[in-house]
Design an enzyme around this catalytic site. Structure first.
Site, short mmCIF file in Angstrom:
data_model
loop_
_atom_site.label_atom_id
_atom_site.label_comp_id
_atom_site.label_asym_id
_atom_site.label_seq_id
_atom_site.Cartn_x
_atom_site.Cartn_y
_atom_site.Cartn_z
N GLU A 77 15.00 10.24 15.99
CA GLU A 77 14.87 10.94 17.26
C GLU A 77 15.90 10.30 18.19
O GLU A 77 15.95 9.07 18.30
CB GLU A 77 13.48 10.78 17.87
CG GLU A 77 13.35 11.59 19.15
CD GLU A 77 12.09 11.32 19.96
OE1 GLU A 77 11.40 10.31 19.69
OE2 GLU A 77 11.80 12.11 20.88
N ARG A 102 7.59 -0.11 6.88
CA ARG A 102 8.69 -0.36 7.80
C ARG A 102 9.01 -1.85 7.79
O ARG A 102 8.23 -2.67 7.31
CB ARG A 102 8.32 0.10 9.21
CG ARG A 102 7.14 -0.64 9.80
CD ARG A 102 6.86 -0.27 11.26
NE ARG A 102 7.93 0.40 11.93
CZ ARG A 102 7.79 1.54 12.62
NH1 ARG A 102 6.60 2.11 12.70
NH2 ARG A 102 8.80 2.09 13.23
N LYS A 121 10.66 0.24 20.13
CA LYS A 121 11.59 0.83 21.08
C LYS A 121 11.17 0.50 22.51
O LYS A 121 12.00 0.25 23.38
CB LYS A 121 11.59 2.35 20.89
CG LYS A 121 12.98 2.90 20.62
CD LYS A 121 12.91 4.32 20.13
CE LYS A 121 13.79 4.51 18.91
NZ LYS A 121 13.73 5.86 18.38
#
Length: 563
Positions: free
Chosen positions: A37, A264, A274
């Site tokens: 994204e 992850r 983030k």
RNA sequence: UGGGGUGUGGCCAAGCUGGUUAAGGCACAUGGUUUUGAUCCAUGCAUUCCCAGGUUCGAGUCCUGGCACCCCAGCCA
């Protein structure tokens, strides 16, 4: 380099693909995608996904990997990020060819497919408020209850949906929802949202749309439209897989990709969320997304990490569904290993102590040959100016040296790298008792570093001629956090309390050998006995390169000292 | 018993349909080479695979029962 040094090529995803290929599934095609994204800068965690997806495409004949921006939430996204992401992926050494896509490319198709769902009685427009929707959803242990709008006719839903698109409703007023199962044990299947109303401009489609499709609906359809065979994502989407499959089963899409989830990346002494990285930037704990201490791709690049090192790291850590934490030392080691073979060695004194060589002729300068790499003559050599006054490292002299200290001390002899043996005769101090200068003598017979009489010295230290030194700024970077898990909840404290206050140490006037004057931006060097450094690409100007420490050398003396 | 996952040495991680001595990397330790206390090289480092039972001539791999940890109740991705 050793061939076939490719470790851990086998992993559970490759095993799945191998098995698929054996059955000629997907007509033998292997097609992946990296789907960020565009709402932030890429970091080391993304590198793992990039290496996985593009790596698989490279590993299989005819394999392809798309770059696709998952741009379905216009509020958070921006072209600043689509640009930086493309740069970062390229810099890492991967190529998406002509397959750069945006989920927003599919908005019209997505809208049409949504109408299919409505016509089939599989989707409805719901006017529950956000709070009501949450209440109706139930809890983890209790089933939800159906929305009062759940059983509207297809015709009514079609009309409502068109009016949503036309902008007749305000944000939050209604939603297009999938009609699945409000009692499903999997929360994602309790009539999830498909479209919501957002009256904001999108970075690509501008004001064309005021309704935007949700991730779960968009992602699977985008994969299918692109002919993706294996849709690789992280573990938290495991619960979404039934929904991924549900949408594709309802719709007349060209194919049905397989979603496979992997763990992850977690690195100790690092944060990668983030939100936190963003906070570091906006609250100025770091200088920006590309601060050399950031785990972002741009940060690591500015720090001097190489794409090869990062890719090697991603190969080494393996790929599983285990929730693990990798030691940053592994990354640092990959960087050392890569830089060791590719960088030129130079001499640089970071914490200078003046040495006067009393028996060296006043005003003389001679030039000494010095190879750029001890194990690779192909890298050539340069000449180092030598003169009566030089600088050595403060830490290379001790007035009262402990056992096993091989460096300089009163009455001791050491070798100046590529130059001469020197012996320390006198220590000069200021009024406060600080050592400010050493008086030494050199042995002219030892030019080049060997004594004709065969005598040996234990220590070799680096130096720079005082008169010829390039004085410039060097920054010593260290880990951003001093706790292995700064963001774990076991602490009472905020994650920012674990910021390492010594993660940057500025040296305004380090003394470097003059050959470094013309070093180019992003060039990397090994400062002998100290570490790897690169020329900062932002703050260097012609004639004054600024250096960033990428990583230190291994230091077994440091270990010895602490025994 | 809400659902979905994961458990192999300090950190990662191979281990296919059960079969001789449980890969490899990192870290660590010791020794060697070395004009970087770097690099490089050699050697060592899990009688044991979360635990407990069971099946079997034989189980990390199969069965049963536990335990621990992670994820999920956005109109984010």
């Amino acid at each position: 380099m050793s061939e076939n040094a490719n470790p851990a090529t086998s992993n559970f995803i490759r095993n799945i693909i191998d098995a698929d290929l054996k059955q000629n599934k997907n007509d033998g095609r292997v097609h992946t995608r990296f789907p960020p994204e565009p709402n932030g800068y890429l970091h080391i965690g993304h590198a793992k996904s990039i290496c996985l997806n593009f790596g698989i495409a490279e590993a299989y004949p005819g394999g392809l990997c798309n770059l696709r921006f998952d741009d379905t939430n216009p509020e958070k996204e921006d072209v600043e990020y689509t640009d930086s992401i493309q740069n970062d992926v390229k810099w890492l050494g991967f190529d998406w060819g002509d397959r750069l896509f945006y989920a927003s490319d599919y908005y019209e198709q997505l809208f049409d497919y949504a109408k299919n769902l409505i016509r089939d009685g599989k989707a409805y427009v719901c006017h529950l408020s956000a709070d009501e929707t949450r209440e109706y959803r139930g809890t983890l242990t209790e089933p939800g209850k159906p929305s009062p709008y759940r059983d509207r006719s297809a015709a009514e839903n079609l009309d409502l949906f068109d009016r949503m698109r036309a902008g007749e409703f305000e944000e939050g007023e209604c939603l297009l929802r999938a009609k699945i199962d409000m009692a499903a044990p999997n929360m994602n299947m309790r009539d999830p949202a498909i479209y919501r109303i957002r009256k904001v401009a999108h970075h690509r489609t501008g004001n064309d749309w005021c309704i935007y499709p949700m991730y779960d609906y968009t992602h699977c359809v985008s994969d299918a439209l692109e002919g993706i065979t294996h849709s690789l994502c992280t573990l938290e989407f495991e619960d979404h897989r039934p929904l991924y499959d549900w949408f594709l089963d309802q719709l007349p899409v060209p194919c049905h990709p397989q979603q496979i989830e992997f763990a992850r990346l977690n690195l100790n002494y690092t944060v990668t969320s983030k939100r936190k990285l963003n906070e570091l930037v906006t609250h100025k704990y770091v200088s920006g997304w590309d601060d050399p201490r950031m785990p972002t791709i741009v940060g690591m690049r500015r720090r001097g990490y190489t794409p090869e090192a990062i890719r090697d790291f991603c190969d080494r850590i393996g790929l599983t569904k285990n929730d693990t934490v990798i030691d940053v030392g592994v990354l640092e080691n990959c960087v050392r290993e890569d830089l060791d073979r590719r960088t030129r060695r130079v001499l640089a004194v970071l914490d200078p102590l003046k040495v006067v060589i009393e028996n060296y002729p006043e005003g003389d300068t001679e030039y000494l040959d010095a190879p750029y790499h001890p194990n690779n003559p192909d890298m050539g050599q340069r000449q180092l100016p030598f003169s009566k006054e030089i600088y050595i490292e403060q830490s290379d002299f001790m007035e009262d040296p402990p056992k096993k200290f091989f460096r300089l001390g009163p009455g001791r002899e050491v070798r100046l790298r590529y130059a001469y043996f020197i012996t320390c005769n006198e220590v000069i101090k200021d009024n406060a008792g600080n050592i400010i200068e050493l008086r030494c003598t050199y042995d002219p017979e030892t030019k080049g570093g060997n004594a004709p009489d065969g005598r040996k010295v234990k220590g070799t230290i680096h130096w720079v001629s005082a008169e010829h030194a390039l004085k410039t700024e060097v920054r010593l970077y260290d880990r951003l956090f001093n706790d292995p898990k700064p963001d774990s909840n076991r602490h009472e404290q905020d994650w920012k309390d674990f910021l390492n206050t010594e993660s940057i140490q500025l040296i305004k006037e380090a003394c470097l050998e003059p050959s470094l004057l013309h070093a180019k931006q992003e060039d990397s060097f090994q400062f002998e006995r100290t570490g790897y450094f690169c020329v900062d690409k932002k703050d260097s100007v012609n004639g004054k390169p600024v250096f960033n420490r990428t990583v230190t050398l291994r230091d077994s003396w440091a270990k010895e000292k602490n025994k």
